[in-house]
Design a protein around this motif. Structure first.
Motif, mmCIF file in Angstrom:
data_model
loop_
_atom_site.group_PDB
_atom_site.id
_atom_site.type_symbol
_atom_site.label_atom_id
_atom_site.label_comp_id
_atom_site.label_asym_id
_atom_site.label_seq_id
_atom_site.Cartn_x
_atom_site.Cartn_y
_atom_site.Cartn_z
ATOM 1 N N TYR A 1 0.822 -1.211 0.000
ATOM 2 C CA TYR A 1 0.000 0.000 0.000
ATOM 3 C C TYR A 1 0.857 1.263 0.000
ATOM 4 O O TYR A 1 0.602 2.195 -0.772
ATOM 5 C CB TYR A 1 -0.922 0.022 1.226
ATOM 6 N N SER B 1 -3.785 -7.751 -4.243
ATOM 7 C CA SER B 1 -3.287 -6.388 -4.000
ATOM 8 C C SER B 1 -2.004 -6.136 -4.770
ATOM 9 O O SER B 1 -1.809 -5.050 -5.347
ATOM 10 C CB SER B 1 -3.056 -6.174 -2.501
ATOM 11 N N PHE C 1 -4.140 6.632 -0.261
ATOM 12 C CA PHE C 1 -4.292 5.704 0.854
ATOM 13 C C PHE C 1 -5.300 6.242 1.865
ATOM 14 O O PHE C 1 -6.062 5.479 2.466
ATOM 15 C CB PHE C 1 -2.951 5.445 1.544
ATOM 16 N N LEU D 1 -2.413 -3.340 -7.563
ATOM 17 C CA LEU D 1 -1.785 -2.090 -7.147
ATOM 18 C C LEU D 1 -0.367 -1.936 -7.684
ATOM 19 O O LEU D 1 -0.025 -0.911 -8.280
ATOM 20 C CB LEU D 1 -1.776 -1.987 -5.619
ATOM 21 N N TYR E 1 -7.438 -1.332 -4.926
ATOM 22 C CA TYR E 1 -7.475 -1.599 -3.481
ATOM 23 C C TYR E 1 -8.775 -2.305 -3.109
ATOM 24 O O TYR E 1 -8.783 -3.316 -2.400
ATOM 25 C CB TYR E 1 -7.335 -0.266 -2.742
#
Length: 469
Positions: free
Chosen positions: A32, A155, A41, A159, A169
């Motif tokens: 992330y 993810s 985020f 991402l 996400y």
């Protein structure tokens, strides 16, 4: 099998599953923080936290009722699961209406993914709680591992490789939920409990009567834990809220210890209460529980800068200074969960709602009074104060349900030591690390006698097994 052996066995099984799951989630943070900027985020985290608010409200926390009622003798599990599904189906109508209104006002593609995430997340939760209520401990643990592994892989693809941002996400969570649903329905076999026969309306009414107070209770927990991020976003910006959200992920390490135990403790406490309210079982279990929670929390706080280098990448690393007090709040939260279990045992969810409601009101008031002036630190202070109040109220209520013999003075001394450790780490003075290590050593000395008992039991168990082999 004794009740202690049963509790330990279930805890170990849940522990393996939860440790693996949380370890996988731990590796999500670098993905992330490398793939999303602080603003992205912040938005993604606010959406995820909004889900935690919406699910208990629209579903009336029916998953918790399915778990609790499945523990009662003579329960018709088919009626139980289908009743839960019926309640969920009505909630989906409400979700479609709500999202339609949102999209009419302002179209953002991530709201479509958010709706799908709501449906898959609520259905997965229902099936998982039903599985746990049936006593399928291993299957429940495996479900968590599968969901976490798929989430990690998805993810990374969405991402890191495809750079889909916020949509990626959310999509990763959707894929993870679908994988878990397929496992619970077809591999575990829960699909055989689903039928198209008439619904047991009396059972549904009883379930809703049990779960309805849990909805404001969950809402209050949400306010206590999450609402501060929205207030920070309003006064300090979404990017700062993103930093605070990132820092909040590290205290999840202490929640691993608590969640592992809580899953098996809910079983054991219900069974024990049916036999005796004056059992020494509760006092013994709580003593070793708080020792584990406090020690783990203190050790994690001592190594926060090192842990943060692996979890918080790029601009997110500066957020580690918020983590010590977040960790202290997490410790208090773990203690409150232990006492909160007794509300479910005696089916007094209204009192559980009251304690968390008081805590959430205090949290909101302190946040609005402090965040405009001292920013994130106001949220940290609000968190600690609200959790102290919740723990106090729950301990007071708990004494009327069961007999607990606890050295409260010792607990307060140990919590004070951890609090001092938090302040030292946040001060970032040169000697703070060494003093922190010394405080951890003091805690180990205080708990040395009990730790010796634990290690002796483990050693004897291993020795007995080796002899049998």
């Amino acid at each position: 099998m004794s009740k202690y052996t049963k509790l330990i066995k279930d805890t170990v099984i849940f522990g393996i599953g939860n440790f693996t799951t949380k370890l996988i989630y731990f590796f999500l943070m670098p993905i992330y923080t490398l793939s999303l900027n602080t603003y992205e985020f912040g938005i993604a985290d606010l959406l995820n936290n909004s889900l935690q608010l919406i699910v208990p409200i629209l579903t009336l926390s029916i998953s918790d009722a399915v778990f609790r009622f499945s523990l009662d003798k003579g329960t018709n599990h088919e009626d139980l699961l289908n009743g839960g599904i019926r309640v969920l189906s009505y909630s989906y109508y409400a979700a479609f209406i709500g999202i339609g209104i949102v999209l009419t006002c302002k179209f953002e593609s991530y709201w479509i993914y958010f709706t799908i995430l709501y449906i898959t997340d609520s259905f997965k939760s229902l099936l998982a709680q039903f599985t746990r209520g049936l006593g399928k401990v291993k299957e429940y643990a495996i479900n968590g591992i599968i969901a976490a592994a798929i989430l990690l892989l998805s993810s990374y693809v969405f991402l890191n490789r495809l750079s889909l941002g916020i949509n990626g996400y959310l999509l990763a969570f959707i894929i993870s939920n679908i994988a878990a649903i397929i496992y619970l329905l077809f591999i575990v076999g829960n699909i055989r409990y689903i039928h198209t026969k008439s619904i047991n309306k009396m059972l549904i009414k009883g379930m809703i009567a049990f779960s309805l107070p849990l909805t404001p209770n969950m809402l209050s927990w949400w306010i206590t834990n999450i609402s501060s991020r929205y207030i920070i976003a309003f006064f300090s910006g979404v990017s700062i809220s993103g930093l605070y959200a990132a820092a909040s992920k590290i205290p999840a390490l202490i929640n691993v210890v608590s969640s592992i135990f809580q899953l098996s403790w809910q079983f054991a406490s219900v069974k024990e209460y049916q036999e005796s309210k004056q059992s020494e079982f509760y006092s013994i279990v709580y003593k070793y529980y708080y020792i584990g929670i406090i020690l783990c929390g203190a050790i994690i706080i001592a190594f926060l800068p090192l842990i943060s280098t692996f979890v918080l990448k790029n601009d997110f690393y500066q957020a580690w200074v918020y983590t010590p007090l977040l960790m202290f709040s997490a410790i208090l939260g773990c203690l409150s969960l232990f006492f909160g279990t007794f509300y479910a045992v005696v089916k007094e969810n209204k009192k559980a709602m009251f304690t968390t409601l008081i805590g959430s009101i205090v949290n909101l008031l302190v946040c609005f009074m402090t965040i405009p002036f001292i920013g994130v630190y106001g949220a940290l202070i609000a968190n600690v104060i609200s959790y102290i109040i919740i723990v106090f109220l729950r301990v007071r209520d708990c004494r009327s349900y069961v007999s607990l013999k606890v050295n409260w003075r010792l607990i307060l001394i140990c919590l004070s030591i951890v609090f001092v450790e938090c302040l030292l780490m946040m001060s970032q003075i040169k000697t703070c690390f060494y003093i922190s290590y010394a405080l951890v050593a003091i805690l180990i000395i205080i708990f040395s006698r009990d730790l010796y008992v634990i290690f002796s039991l483990i050693k004897n168990k291993i020795f007995q097994r080796s002899i049998k082999l």
